[in-house]
Design an enzyme around this catalytic site. Structure first.
Site, PDB file in Angstrom:
ATOM      1  N   TYR A  63       0.756  -1.160   0.115  1.00 36.54           N
ATOM      2  CA  TYR A  63       0.122  -0.460  -0.095  1.00 36.54           C
ATOM      3  C   TYR A  63       0.741   1.229  -0.089  1.00 36.54           C
ATOM      4  CZ  TYR A  63      -3.126   3.900   2.202  1.00 36.54           C
ATOM      5  OH  TYR A  63      -3.759   4.741   1.862  1.00 36.54           O
ATOM      6  N   ASP A 121       9.585   2.520  -0.923  1.00 32.54           N
ATOM      7  CA  ASP A 121       8.305   3.848   0.138  1.00 32.54           C
ATOM      8  C   ASP A 121       9.059   2.835   1.455  1.00 32.54           C
ATOM      9  OD1 ASP A 121       4.672   3.434   0.482  1.00 32.54           O
ATOM     10  OD2 ASP A 121       6.174   4.125   1.630  1.00 32.54           O
ATOM     11  N   LYS A 126       5.476   9.125   9.029  1.00 37.85           N
ATOM     12  CA  LYS A 126       5.473   8.395  10.217  1.00 37.85           C
ATOM     13  C   LYS A 126       6.583   9.222  11.121  1.00 37.85           C
ATOM     14  CE  LYS A 126       3.227   4.731   8.031  1.00 37.85           C
ATOM     15  NZ  LYS A 126       1.697   4.327   8.972  1.00 37.85           N
TER      16      LYS A 126
HETATM   17  P1  KE4 Z   1      -0.288   8.271   4.647  1.00 32.43           P
HETATM   18  O1  KE4 Z   1      -0.556   9.275   3.592  1.00 32.43           O
HETATM   19  O2  KE4 Z   1      -1.415   7.305   5.624  1.00 32.43           O
HETATM   20  O3  KE4 Z   1       0.378   9.470   5.811  1.00 32.43           O
HETATM   21  O4  KE4 Z   1       0.618   7.429   4.358  1.00 32.43           O
HETATM   22  C1  KE4 Z   1       0.386   6.740   2.980  1.00 32.43           C
HETATM   23  C2  KE4 Z   1       1.327   5.463   2.881  1.00 32.43           C
HETATM   24  C3  KE4 Z   1       2.194   5.242   2.242  1.00 32.43           C
HETATM   25  N1  KE4 Z   1       3.049   4.450   2.375  1.00 32.43           N
HETATM   26  C4  KE4 Z   1       3.169   3.257   3.527  1.00 32.43           C
HETATM   27  C5  KE4 Z   1       3.612   1.884   3.407  1.00 32.43           C
HETATM   28  C6  KE4 Z   1       2.415   3.078   4.188  1.00 32.43           C
HETATM   29  O5  KE4 Z   1       1.748   2.093   5.352  1.00 32.43           O
HETATM   30  C7  KE4 Z   1       1.580   4.207   4.244  1.00 32.43           C
HETATM   31  C8  KE4 Z   1       0.265   4.523   5.254  1.00 32.43           C
HETATM   32  N2  KE4 Z   1      -0.204   3.475   6.312  1.00 32.43           N
HETATM   33  C9  KE4 Z   1      -1.511   2.609   6.616  1.00 32.43           C
HETATM   34  C10 KE4 Z   1      -1.170   1.875   7.740  1.00 32.43           C
HETATM   35  N3  KE4 Z   1      -0.639   0.591   7.316  1.00 32.43           N
HETATM   36  C11 KE4 Z   1      -2.139   3.883   7.261  1.00 32.43           C
HETATM   37  C12 KE4 Z   1      -3.078   4.052   8.799  1.00 32.43           C
HETATM   38  C13 KE4 Z   1      -4.381   4.348   7.817  1.00 32.43           C
HETATM   39  O6  KE4 Z   1      -4.585   3.958   6.381  1.00 32.43           O
HETATM   40  O7  KE4 Z   1      -5.278   4.895   8.509  1.00 32.43           O
END
Ligand code: KE4
Length: 426
Positions: A145, A240, A268
């Protein structure tokens, strides 16, 4: 008996004014068939919900809270900065400070652009890769993701190396026709994709340790195969590391894997619990971003002093000696204990762990990719989640997410968690 009365009422209130009652889907606890808890405060390894229940937190806001919640020194720095203003929309020295820390920590990064989310970091990396190569196609992997940008919301095409189709309404087919979805940990398939699309591929984007199908490490040599194929075909390799950046070690996982990415996405942890993302790489690529180059990217609150101050404070604390070995030891103690507890009850499971990120899969077989991950017993995971919640342990509300340990999780917390796993009704 854990009571969730106030959370239940608040969830009803929220659903009347927020879609699904939440501001990000996974928080709704749908994947575990329950109502979400509402949090009143958090400190260290603990969450406190509105009903007064305390939980040992292994979700840590999906990764950022590696130092635990409300860390005194992080908040002190945030307080110090925010009284002097919170956002100016013009440069501050703090942004250069954080950028320099990232550059010094990650060998493949010479310059870095700060943004406000992981999704924006991925958007920037992909646009940069397409702009620099003049190519359109992107390879991503099933189960990874990369945020909710349109061209990453893709389901696999019909054939093994056919281009993807949208996995969400609202994403035009045209937006995903250049995205190719391949199985994780399958070097043969990526070889075939490059043979078929060779000089049409702008970039390959991958979570070098997958966290979004649950934790799935790369098979030996898989990342090196991708690196070799990208170099041979003039494609950009994007790691990523929104989850893995500063999670496994102080910096990226590129060094231990011996694979240098051309572009790296971060988020994060580098924001210490505040909204942040970053895209970094070699000067030759990064300088193609506006205003030094023509490839446009922007953001009102990108690099704002409050988020950056939290990130600087967090990275400074993470740099202290022994932090990561201690995190790894704590996570190992926990996973070994949970494993023994479940095996002692003859409950089929497999635990994937890298450093202080791990997933307990209710799956009798090894989990090495998405196909094996989805064979897990999600109903049993839901019962496990509920039972552990009742014992004051908060796990991610989905089988296909990563658990995390912070520097604030102590031996007694592991002991309580293992004891809860020993008696959880499954
Ligand atoms: P954000 O746009 O949510 O800050 O980051 C997206 C993203 C990009 N790349 C990786 C590997 C990620 O895990 C994420 C976001 N992670 C999720 C949980 N696995 C965030 C939680 C959510 O979507 O509420």
């Amino acid at each position: 008996m854990t009571v969730f009365r106030k959370s239940k009422k608040l969830f009803g209130d929220a659903q009347r004014v927020i879609p699904g009652g939440v501001n990000s889907p996974v928080r709704a606890f749908k994947a575990v068939g329950a109502n979400p808890i509402f949090i009143s405060k958090a400190k260290g390894a603990y969450l406190y919900d509105v009903d007064g229940n305390r939980y040992i937190d292994y979700c840590l806001s999906w990764g950022p809270m590696i130092l635990g919640h409300a860390h005194r020194e992080v908040l002190d720095q945030v307080r110090k900065v925010m009284v002097n203003g919170t956002s100016f929309g013009i440069p501050t020295p703090l942004e250069t400070h954080l950028a320099r820390m990232i550059v010094q920590a990650i060998g493949s990064i010479e310059k870095v652009r700060l943004v406000s989310s992981g999704t924006e970091a991925v958007m920037t990396a992909i646009r940069l890769a397409r702009g620099c190569t003049g190519r359109d196609k992107i390879i991503k992997f099933i189960g990874c993701y990369h945020g909710h940008v349109d061209h990453m919301l893709v389901q696999a095409g019909s054939g093994a190396t056919t281009l993807g189709s949208p996995s969400s309404p609202g994403v035009p087919r045209d937006f995903t026709k250049h995205t190719l979805l391949l199985p994780y940990n399958d070097p043969e398939m990526i070889g075939r994709a490059f043979s078929k699309y060779r000089d049409q591929i702008a970039a390959v984007i991958i979570e070098p340790i997958a966290g979004n199908m649950g934790v799935v490490p790369p098979a030996d040599g898989f990342l090196k195969t991708i690196r070799r194929l990208c170099t041979k075909n003039g494609s950009i390799l994007i790691f990523d590391e929104v989850i893995t950046g500063f999670r496994i070690r102080y910096g990226s996982v590129q060094e231990p894997f011996g694979v240098k990415a051309d572009l790296t996405c971060l988020g994060k942890i580098i924001g210490g619990g505040f909204p942040i993302g970053a895209c970094g790489g070699k000067k030759g690529l990064m300088d193609r971003l506006a205003p030094s180059g023509q490839i446009y990217q922007a953001g009102t609150l990108s690099g704002n002093p409050v988020c950056v101050a939290a990130g600087i404070a967090t990275l400074k604390l993470l740099k202290s000696k022994g932090t990561y070995p201690a995190l790894g030891r704590a996570a190992k103690e926990l996973c070994d204990g949970i494993g023994k507890a479940l095996s002692g009850r003859d409950i089929k499971h497999t635990i994937n762990r890298v450093g202080s990120m791990f997933t307990v899969f209710f799956n009798p077989d090894p989990v090495i990719d998405y196909v094996s991950a989805v064979k897990s017993d999600v109903g049993r995971y839901a019962r496990f989640h509920s039972a552990m919640l009742g014992e004051g342990i908060y796990l991610p509300p989905s089988q296909f997410e990563a658990c995390f340990v912070s520097t604030e999780h102590k031996h007694k917390d592991m002991g309580k968690t293992i004891a809860a796993a020993r008696k959880a009704s499954l």
